[in-house]
Design a protein around this motif. Structure first.
Motif, short mmCIF file in Angstrom:
data_model
loop_
_atom_site.label_atom_id
_atom_site.label_comp_id
_atom_site.label_asym_id
_atom_site.label_seq_id
_atom_site.Cartn_x
_atom_site.Cartn_y
_atom_site.Cartn_z
N VAL A 1 61.55 -74.13 -16.28
CA VAL A 1 62.49 -74.64 -15.15
C VAL A 1 61.86 -75.96 -14.61
O VAL A 1 60.54 -76.15 -14.72
N GLY A 2 62.68 -76.81 -14.42
CA GLY A 2 62.01 -78.41 -13.69
C GLY A 2 62.31 -78.47 -12.47
O GLY A 2 63.08 -77.80 -11.88
N THR A 3 61.62 -79.25 -11.71
CA THR A 3 61.98 -79.57 -10.34
C THR A 3 62.96 -80.34 -10.26
O THR A 3 63.41 -81.18 -11.28
N VAL A 4 63.61 -80.72 -9.07
CA VAL A 4 65.04 -81.49 -9.09
C VAL A 4 64.77 -82.98 -9.56
O VAL A 4 65.73 -83.40 -10.05
N GLU A 5 63.78 -83.39 -8.98
CA GLU A 5 63.51 -84.86 -9.32
C GLU A 5 62.89 -85.02 -10.97
O GLU A 5 62.54 -86.16 -10.94
N GLY A 6 62.45 -84.03 -11.67
CA GLY A 6 61.85 -84.12 -13.00
C GLY A 6 60.63 -84.45 -12.89
O GLY A 6 60.21 -84.63 -13.97
N ARG A 7 59.86 -84.15 -11.66
CA ARG A 7 58.31 -84.54 -11.72
C ARG A 7 57.59 -83.35 -12.39
O ARG A 7 56.59 -83.90 -13.06
N LEU A 8 57.95 -82.10 -12.36
CA LEU A 8 57.20 -81.06 -12.97
C LEU A 8 58.14 -80.22 -13.94
O LEU A 8 59.38 -80.12 -13.68
N LEU A 9 57.57 -79.79 -15.00
CA LEU A 9 58.17 -78.74 -15.83
C LEU A 9 57.31 -77.51 -15.72
O LEU A 9 55.99 -77.56 -15.94
N LEU A 10 57.99 -76.38 -15.56
CA LEU A 10 57.22 -75.25 -14.90
C LEU A 10 57.33 -74.10 -16.11
O LEU A 10 58.70 -73.70 -16.21
N VAL B 1 54.04 -71.54 -13.09
CA VAL B 1 52.79 -72.14 -13.29
C VAL B 1 53.09 -73.76 -14.04
O VAL B 1 54.18 -73.76 -14.68
N ASP B 2 52.22 -74.51 -13.59
CA ASP B 2 52.51 -75.92 -14.05
C ASP B 2 52.47 -75.91 -15.66
O ASP B 2 51.32 -75.56 -16.12
N ALA B 3 53.37 -76.33 -16.17
CA ALA B 3 53.47 -75.96 -17.92
C ALA B 3 52.71 -77.55 -18.31
O ALA B 3 52.52 -77.47 -19.66
N ALA B 4 52.52 -78.69 -17.45
CA ALA B 4 51.90 -79.78 -17.97
C ALA B 4 50.48 -79.67 -18.96
O ALA B 4 50.50 -80.21 -20.01
N PRO B 5 49.71 -78.66 -18.45
CA PRO B 5 48.14 -78.57 -19.19
C PRO B 5 48.85 -78.05 -20.60
O PRO B 5 48.13 -78.69 -21.59
N PHE C 1 66.96 -74.32 -4.41
CA PHE C 1 67.47 -75.42 -5.22
C PHE C 1 67.48 -76.61 -4.53
O PHE C 1 67.85 -77.45 -5.19
N GLU C 2 66.80 -76.53 -3.43
CA GLU C 2 66.36 -77.86 -2.69
C GLU C 2 64.92 -78.36 -3.82
O GLU C 2 64.61 -79.39 -3.61
N THR C 3 64.35 -77.60 -4.39
CA THR C 3 62.89 -77.83 -5.16
C THR C 3 63.24 -77.68 -6.83
O THR C 3 62.74 -78.43 -7.24
N LEU C 4 63.88 -76.71 -7.00
CA LEU C 4 63.77 -76.27 -8.60
C LEU C 4 65.37 -76.36 -8.86
O LEU C 4 66.35 -76.42 -8.27
N SER D 1 64.67 -76.83 -22.07
CA SER D 1 63.92 -77.79 -22.70
C SER D 1 64.98 -78.22 -23.57
O SER D 1 65.11 -79.48 -24.00
N LEU D 2 65.80 -77.39 -24.51
CA LEU D 2 66.91 -77.77 -25.40
C LEU D 2 67.81 -78.64 -24.51
O LEU D 2 68.26 -79.56 -25.04
N THR D 3 68.26 -78.24 -23.50
CA THR D 3 69.16 -79.23 -22.80
C THR D 3 68.68 -80.63 -22.45
O THR D 3 69.66 -81.53 -22.65
N LEU D 4 67.49 -80.60 -22.05
CA LEU D 4 66.87 -81.78 -21.70
C LEU D 4 66.82 -82.73 -23.19
O LEU D 4 67.10 -84.01 -23.10
N ALA D 5 66.49 -82.17 -24.29
CA ALA D 5 66.42 -82.84 -25.56
C ALA D 5 67.88 -83.07 -26.09
O ALA D 5 68.01 -84.25 -26.48
N LEU D 6 68.63 -82.53 -25.63
CA LEU D 6 70.17 -82.84 -26.16
C LEU D 6 70.76 -84.02 -25.37
O LEU D 6 71.33 -84.70 -25.88
#
Length: 679
Positions: free
Chosen positions: A210-219, A241-245, A180-183, A346-351
């Motif tokens: 799952v996202g990284t703690v600082e929100g840099r990546l969505l995985l 896996v990086d979900a960005a692509p 949880f220092e990372t995710l 993702s729904l948590t982030l949207a809400l």
């Protein structure tokens, strides 16, 4: 046996001969003269002196030639045991102790052989482990996914280079460090809970975001549990896996869909308006518009299907939204829990983004979050008591905004669409002020209840003396019922007979404040009962001996529950049953549950008459209250809370407005209930 003239023997023999000679010579000298008392005394003294001399000589000889030699030998034996490859002792150096050195050398030889065999075995095992580790490292590093392995305490024990490259910019990965220092914590913990409740035990694993703690990546992630021999959780494996692509691709396709829809639908509407006097053209335009809407709705359904969704309880999802918002703005999770089907992160982030958007647009500082279900439709509702409502235009604008946390996708991509686009997001105003926003969510694909035939209701417990009111109502007695705080609670037990040793295995409660069920502030604990849980009880509540193995006993949990109850009126269904168990569990302690108590079963008898069913299932069916997680302490407490709110309205309709009035009415109801049971 031949005597070996070596070691201390010659010295002791010489001392003995000298002592004997001295005694004999003294005796001969004394025999030459008349025997007197003085001569006998002299002979005795000579003999004693000789014996003392013999003892001293013997001690010195043994100490010098035996004990010191043994100590030296012990030192060398220790050196051989803890040292290198020394084969053994030199027998010539310890000739006087023979055959002890030879025996020690035999032991040393066997020890050296065992050490050699052990070293050879360890070397072979180490080579095999290194070969396996190299193969595993090659396999892991050849994977396109990042792999992390964690203990049940979420400490990293293994990760591959892909995971290091993927997560390294977020935090310094290291063995023994917390994941949880990372995710983000919530998606990982919720997935572990979901897998732990799976009868398959999580062997196949489940996908989640799952996202990284600082929100840099969505995985994109997939988790599988690692279980010890006894079935206990030992750890888990997560692939990443990086979900960005993929999100960028989905975002591009969604933007293209919006562009096509906007480019075709508006001209069709203009053509239909311009040619209103040509019915055939108007019908054709209308049909084309309908087809386009069906295509758009179908695309939206396919887009929503990409998310790794699963069944989840609404209170868990909404509590995560509340925690992310912290106190700005203030959020309260209310209402009964509902089983939904969605991707929680993702729904948590949207809400979270929607609540902030509404707060910025309306200036509201406090929100209630709830969920509901009606047949095949389910929704999440955001409501605020003061301030203006949210215009539909602002709602539509938010739905089409790209969310950075979702890789540029819009919130609309998360929401299910009806066959023709109906049943979408809605917003409105309350007559008393404030407003609401409702988002459609797919209902759970499984009910969340245990499979199998319906279980019988808990037998009615008849120690109604435990319910006598007032139980020190104090200032609460004169206050309106609807202004009181209530804690509706329920227990699950090992059986039905507390006097025969049955104990509590679970207790849960939920607060009602100002007529709202604060489902996000519930109390729920599993308790170690201090005795085995019978299979017939497990059939009801699903709590097994393995589930309570590491849980605290009642003496730890009940003081916590007493603090949760403080200042509130306690409520339960068939409350005498639960109160009796609390009384037994707290006997001999300072914990007391002696405040006012309401029983929804007695209230039902009073309000609906003796001929109506008074089980919790019957009352919920009568009032149209959905049951979620029946025969769990928290699920039954939630259902009982909804029943209580209906009963408070019914009491108010009969002119019963205060707790003291309810007490007087229910006293009579209890007496009648007891008489009916006896008759």
């Amino acid at each position: 046996m031949a005597i070996r003239w070596r070691g201390p023997f010659p010295w002791l023999a010489g001392a003995f001969v000298a002592n004997a000679a001295a005694v004999i010579l003294a005796a001969r000298a004394l025999a030459a003269a008349p025997l007197t008392g003085d001569s006998l005394t002299a002979l005795t003294l000579v003999a004693l002196a000789g014996a003392a001399l013999l003892f001293v000589v013997a001690w010195k000889v043994i100490d010098a030639l035996v004990m010191r030699t043994l100590r030296r030998m012990a030192t060398e034996v220790r050196a051989i045991a803890y040292g290198g490859d020394r084969p053994g002792l030199d027998p010539a150096a310890y000739a006087m102790l023979s055959p002890l050195p030879e025996a020690v050398n035999e032991i040393c030889a066997r020890m050296m052989r065992a050490k050699t065999e052990l070293a050879s075995g360890l070397a072979t095992a180490t080579r095999r482990a290194e070969d396996n580790a190299q193969r595993l490292a090659a396999i892991l590093n050849d994977l396109q996914e990042g792999v992390v392995v964690c203990t049940q305490r979420h400490e990293l024990v293994l990760y591959n280079t892909v995971a290091f490259d993927l997560l390294g910019p977020t935090a310094d990965l290291g063995l023994g460090r917390s994941l949880f220092e990372t995710l983000a914590r919530e998606p990982v913990v919720r997935t572990i809970e979901r897998l732990g409740a799976d009868p398959d035990g999580g062997g196949r694993g489940v996908p989640f975001l799952v996202g990284t703690v600082e929100g840099r990546l969505l995985l994109q992630a997939r988790m599988s549990l690692i279980r010890a021999g006894g079935g206990a959780l030992a750890g888990y494996v997560v692939t990443l896996v990086d979900a960005a692509p993929q999100l960028a691709s989905l975002s591009g396709r969604e933007a293209l869909r919006r562009e096509i829809a906007a480019g075709i639908e508006a001209p069709l509407e203009r053509i239909a308006a311009a040619l209103a006097d040509a019915p055939a053209v108007e019908a054709a335009c209308h049909a084309a518009g309908q087809a386009l809407r069906r295509a758009v709705a179908g695309y939206d359904r396919l887009l929503a299907g990409w998310w790794p969704s699963g069944d989840l309880l609404s209170t868990d999802l909404l509590s995560d939204v509340r925690d992310r918002l912290d106190t700005a703005p203030a959020v309260t999770v209310v209402g009964l829990p509902v089983w939904l089907h969605a991707e929680p992160y993702s729904l948590t982030l949207a809400l979270e983004d929607l609540v902030r958007h509404v707060a910025a647009h309306t200036g509201a500082g406090a929100f209630d979050l709830s969920a509901g279900r009606d047949g095949e439709a389910a929704w999440i509702e955001i409501r605020w008591p003061t301030g203006p409502s949210l215009p539909a235009v602002a709602m539509e604008r938010w739905l089409d905004l790209t969310l950075a946390a979702l890789g540029g996708l819009t919130a609309r991509a998360l929401l299910p669409a009806g066959p023709n686009g109906e049943g979408g997001p809605a917003c409105g105003a309350d007559e008393a002020g404030g407003g609401w926003v409702r988002l459609p969510v797919e209902p759970a694909r499984a009910s969340g209840a245990r499979s199998g035939p319906p279980l019988p209701a808990r037998p009615e417990f008849h120690d109604l003396g435990l319910l006598e009111l007032p139980r020190d109502t104090g200032d609460l007695g004169t206050r309106p019922l609807k202004s009181l705080d209530f804690v509706v609670f329920d227990t699950e037990t090992t059986g039905l007979a507390p006097s025969q040793g049955d104990r509590i295995v679970s207790i849960a409660g939920v607060r009602i404040v100002n007529g709202r069920i604060l489902s996000g502030e519930s109390f729920s604990r599993v308790i170690h009962p201090g005795r085995p849980i019978p299979p017939e009880s497990v059939r009801f509540h699903g709590i097994t001996d393995a589930m309570v193995q590491d849980k605290p006993p009642a003496r730890v949990v009940l003081p916590q529950f007493r603090a949760y109850v403080a200042g509130a009126v306690m409520v339960a269904h068939n409350a005498a049953f639960d109160l009796k168990f609390l009384e037994v569990e707290t006997a001999g302690s300072a914990v007391r549950f002696d405040g006012p108590v309401l029983d929804t079963m007695i209230l039902s008898d009073f309000l609906d008459g003796p001929d109506a069913g008074h089980s919790l299932d019957a009352i919920c069916a009568r009032y149209g209250i959905p049951l979620t997680d029946r025969h769990t302490a928290l699920g039954d407490a939630m259902a009982t809370a909804a029943v209580l709110l209906c009963q408070l309205d019914a009491l108010e309709g009969r002119g019963i407005l205060t707790l003291d009035q309810a007490a007087r009415s229910l006293d009579l109801a209890r007496v009648l209930h007891e008489r009916q049971r006896v008759l």
